[in-house]
Design a protein around this motif. Structure first.
Motif, short mmCIF file in Angstrom:
data_model
loop_
_atom_site.label_atom_id
_atom_site.label_comp_id
_atom_site.label_asym_id
_atom_site.label_seq_id
_atom_site.Cartn_x
_atom_site.Cartn_y
_atom_site.Cartn_z
N LEU A 61 -71.18 6.76 20.23
CA LEU A 61 -70.10 5.93 20.77
C LEU A 61 -70.11 5.94 22.30
CD1 LEU A 61 -67.19 6.85 18.33
CD2 LEU A 61 -68.40 4.67 18.48
N ASN A 62 -70.40 7.09 22.89
CA ASN A 62 -70.48 7.17 24.35
C ASN A 62 -71.60 6.29 24.89
OD1 ASN A 62 -68.34 8.97 24.54
ND2 ASN A 62 -69.65 10.79 24.46
N ILE A 63 -72.73 6.29 24.19
CA ILE A 63 -73.85 5.43 24.59
C ILE A 63 -73.45 3.97 24.49
CG2 ILE A 63 -76.21 4.71 24.02
CD1 ILE A 63 -76.66 7.57 22.93
N ALA A 64 -72.77 3.62 23.40
CA ALA A 64 -72.38 2.22 23.15
C ALA A 64 -71.42 1.71 24.21
CB ALA A 64 -71.76 2.10 21.76
N GLN A 65 -70.55 2.59 24.70
CA GLN A 65 -69.57 2.17 25.71
C GLN A 65 -70.23 1.75 27.02
OE1 GLN A 65 -66.87 5.49 25.97
NE2 GLN A 65 -65.77 4.92 24.10
N GLU A 66 -71.46 2.19 27.22
CA GLU A 66 -72.16 1.88 28.47
C GLU A 66 -73.18 0.75 28.32
OE1 GLU A 66 -73.76 5.44 30.23
OE2 GLU A 66 -72.12 6.66 29.50
N MET A 67 -73.24 0.14 27.13
CA MET A 67 -74.27 -0.87 26.87
C MET A 67 -74.16 -2.08 27.80
SD MET A 67 -75.08 -1.07 22.78
CE MET A 67 -73.43 -1.60 22.32
N ASP A 68 -72.93 -2.52 28.08
CA ASP A 68 -72.74 -3.72 28.90
C ASP A 68 -73.24 -3.53 30.33
OD1 ASP A 68 -71.65 -5.04 26.76
OD2 ASP A 68 -69.57 -4.60 27.31
N SER A 69 -73.12 -2.32 30.83
CA SER A 69 -73.49 -2.07 32.23
C SER A 69 -74.89 -1.48 32.39
CB SER A 69 -72.47 -1.12 32.88
OG SER A 69 -72.40 0.11 32.18
N ASP A 70 -75.47 -1.01 31.30
CA ASP A 70 -76.77 -0.35 31.38
C ASP A 70 -77.66 -0.81 30.22
OD1 ASP A 70 -78.97 1.29 31.59
OD2 ASP A 70 -77.84 3.15 31.79
N PRO A 71 -78.63 -1.69 30.48
CA PRO A 71 -79.51 -2.19 29.41
C PRO A 71 -80.25 -1.08 28.67
CG PRO A 71 -79.78 -3.48 31.42
CD PRO A 71 -78.93 -2.30 31.78
N LYS A 72 -80.49 0.03 29.34
CA LYS A 72 -81.18 1.15 28.67
C LYS A 72 -80.35 1.70 27.52
CE LYS A 72 -83.87 2.65 32.72
NZ LYS A 72 -84.14 3.78 33.65
N LYS A 73 -79.03 1.64 27.68
CA LYS A 73 -78.16 2.14 26.62
C LYS A 73 -78.26 1.25 25.38
CE LYS A 73 -76.63 5.49 29.19
NZ LYS A 73 -77.03 6.89 28.91
N GLN A 74 -78.42 -0.06 25.61
CA GLN A 74 -78.62 -0.96 24.49
C GLN A 74 -79.88 -0.59 23.72
OE1 GLN A 74 -76.83 -4.19 23.41
NE2 GLN A 74 -78.00 -3.34 21.71
N GLN A 75 -80.93 -0.26 24.45
CA GLN A 75 -82.18 0.12 23.81
C GLN A 75 -82.03 1.42 23.04
OE1 GLN A 75 -84.99 -1.69 23.47
NE2 GLN A 75 -85.55 -0.03 22.07
N GLU A 76 -81.22 2.34 23.57
CA GLU A 76 -80.99 3.60 22.86
C GLU A 76 -80.30 3.35 21.52
OE1 GLU A 76 -79.36 7.01 24.96
OE2 GLU A 76 -79.95 6.11 26.88
N ILE A 77 -79.30 2.45 21.52
CA ILE A 77 -78.62 2.12 20.27
C ILE A 77 -79.58 1.44 19.31
CG2 ILE A 77 -76.82 0.68 19.22
CD1 ILE A 77 -75.72 3.14 20.60
N ASN A 78 -80.42 0.54 19.84
CA ASN A 78 -81.42 -0.13 18.99
C ASN A 78 -82.36 0.89 18.35
OD1 ASN A 78 -80.32 -2.55 19.80
ND2 ASN A 78 -81.95 -3.05 21.25
N THR A 79 -82.80 1.86 19.15
CA THR A 79 -83.72 2.87 18.65
C THR A 79 -83.07 3.72 17.56
OG1 THR A 79 -84.87 2.97 20.78
CG2 THR A 79 -85.14 4.86 19.30
N LEU A 80 -81.82 4.11 17.79
CA LEU A 80 -81.10 4.90 16.80
C LEU A 80 -80.88 4.11 15.51
CD1 LEU A 80 -78.43 6.56 19.13
CD2 LEU A 80 -80.23 7.76 17.88
N ALA A 81 -80.58 2.82 15.67
CA ALA A 81 -80.35 1.98 14.50
C ALA A 81 -81.63 1.84 13.67
CB ALA A 81 -79.84 0.61 14.93
N HIS A 82 -82.73 1.60 14.33
CA HIS A 82 -84.00 1.45 13.61
C HIS A 82 -84.47 2.77 13.00
CE1 HIS A 82 -84.21 -2.44 15.76
NE2 HIS A 82 -84.89 -2.81 14.69
N ALA A 83 -83.93 3.88 13.53
CA ALA A 83 -84.23 5.18 12.92
C ALA A 83 -83.37 5.43 11.68
CB ALA A 83 -84.01 6.30 13.93
#
Length: 250
Positions: free
Chosen positions: A37-59
């Motif tokens: 959730l902490n990672i997701a809250q930063e997705m709008d301001s940090d594209p790397k956070k979006q990639q982290e969520i994508n990676t976790l989802a695909h895992a």
């Protein structure tokens, strides 16, 4: 002999890489939800956070998959993708994702309308109040299967006991009108309207505002409180943020 040693070495490398990959995937699956959730809250301001969520989802991380589904659902064109992610998260054990998938099937979002499937999905969520409420309505009105009024009413009651705001509001109206196999009881109706208002449910706030304006439901006229309740209800109805916290109004 050299070729044999080379093949063995390559095999060991492959095994080592595979083991490292599996370990990494397992570590991703074990990422705590609060960290996700902490990672997701930063997705709008940090594209790397979006990639982290994508990676976790695909895992296969259930919450990360649900968050991607929530994100996709904001765009009608992405509803099929949202439904697919919700279903994957549901299959991984995320009850909230299963509920969202059921509602999309019920409303024909991302796939053809399928109330039968929605009903089966909701029936698996035996302890989730909002699922109990929705399934209760489906049973009462025979949506997606046979009518079972008694079971539907039981589910509405269970959802209200679980503090689902829509169930609380419906139960209040049942007591007010004597429907739903409930005896007319204005005092109980008031209690459930107030409980729903405490859950920040605009229709309950509007009902109580009118009651304060007309001295209904056994209340004394209080125009100031009525206006406060109306203003809160209008704000919540128009606000983009979720209003799910309990607010002690009564």
């Amino acid at each position: 002999m050299t070729k044999i040693y080379t093949a063995i070495a390559l095999g060991l490398i492959v095994i080592t890489c595979a083991a490292a990959y599996l370990l990494q995937q397992q570590q991703r699956l074990e990422t705590p939800n609060n960290q996700v959730l902490n990672i997701a809250q930063e997705m709008d301001s940090d594209p790397k956070k979006q990639q982290e969520i994508n990676t976790l989802a695909h895992a296969g991380h259930p919450l990360a998959m649900r968050l991607l589904a929530d994100q996709a659902k904001t765009n009608i064109a992405s509803w099929p993708q949202a439904l697919a992610w919700y279903q994957k998260a549901a299959d991984a054990g995320d009850d909230s994702a299963r509920f969202e998938a059921a509602m999309m099937h019920l409303q024909g979002q991302g796939a053809s309308e399928n109330p039968q499937l929605a009903r089966r999905e909701l029936a698996q969520l035996t302890t989730l109040p909002r699922a109990q409420y929705r399934l209760g309505l489906m049973l009462i009105y025979g949506q997606g299967g046979a009518v079972d009024t008694a079971k539907g009413q039981q589910l509405i009651m269970a959802a209200a006991q679980g503090q689902d705001k829509m169930a609380l509001f419906l139960l209040a109206n049942w007591y007010l009108s004597g429907e739903g196999n409930r005896p007319k009881d204005e005092q109980k109706a008031l209690q459930y309207f107030e409980a729903a208002a405490n859950r920040q449910y605009p229709p309950a706030m509007q009902t109580l505002a009118l009651a304060y304006e007309t001295a209904d439901l056994g209340l004394k006229m209080d125009l100031a409180r009525a206006q406060t309740l109306r203003s809160m209800a209008e704000h919540i109805a128009q606000c983009k943020d979720q209003h799910n916290d309990v607010v002690k109004l009564f």
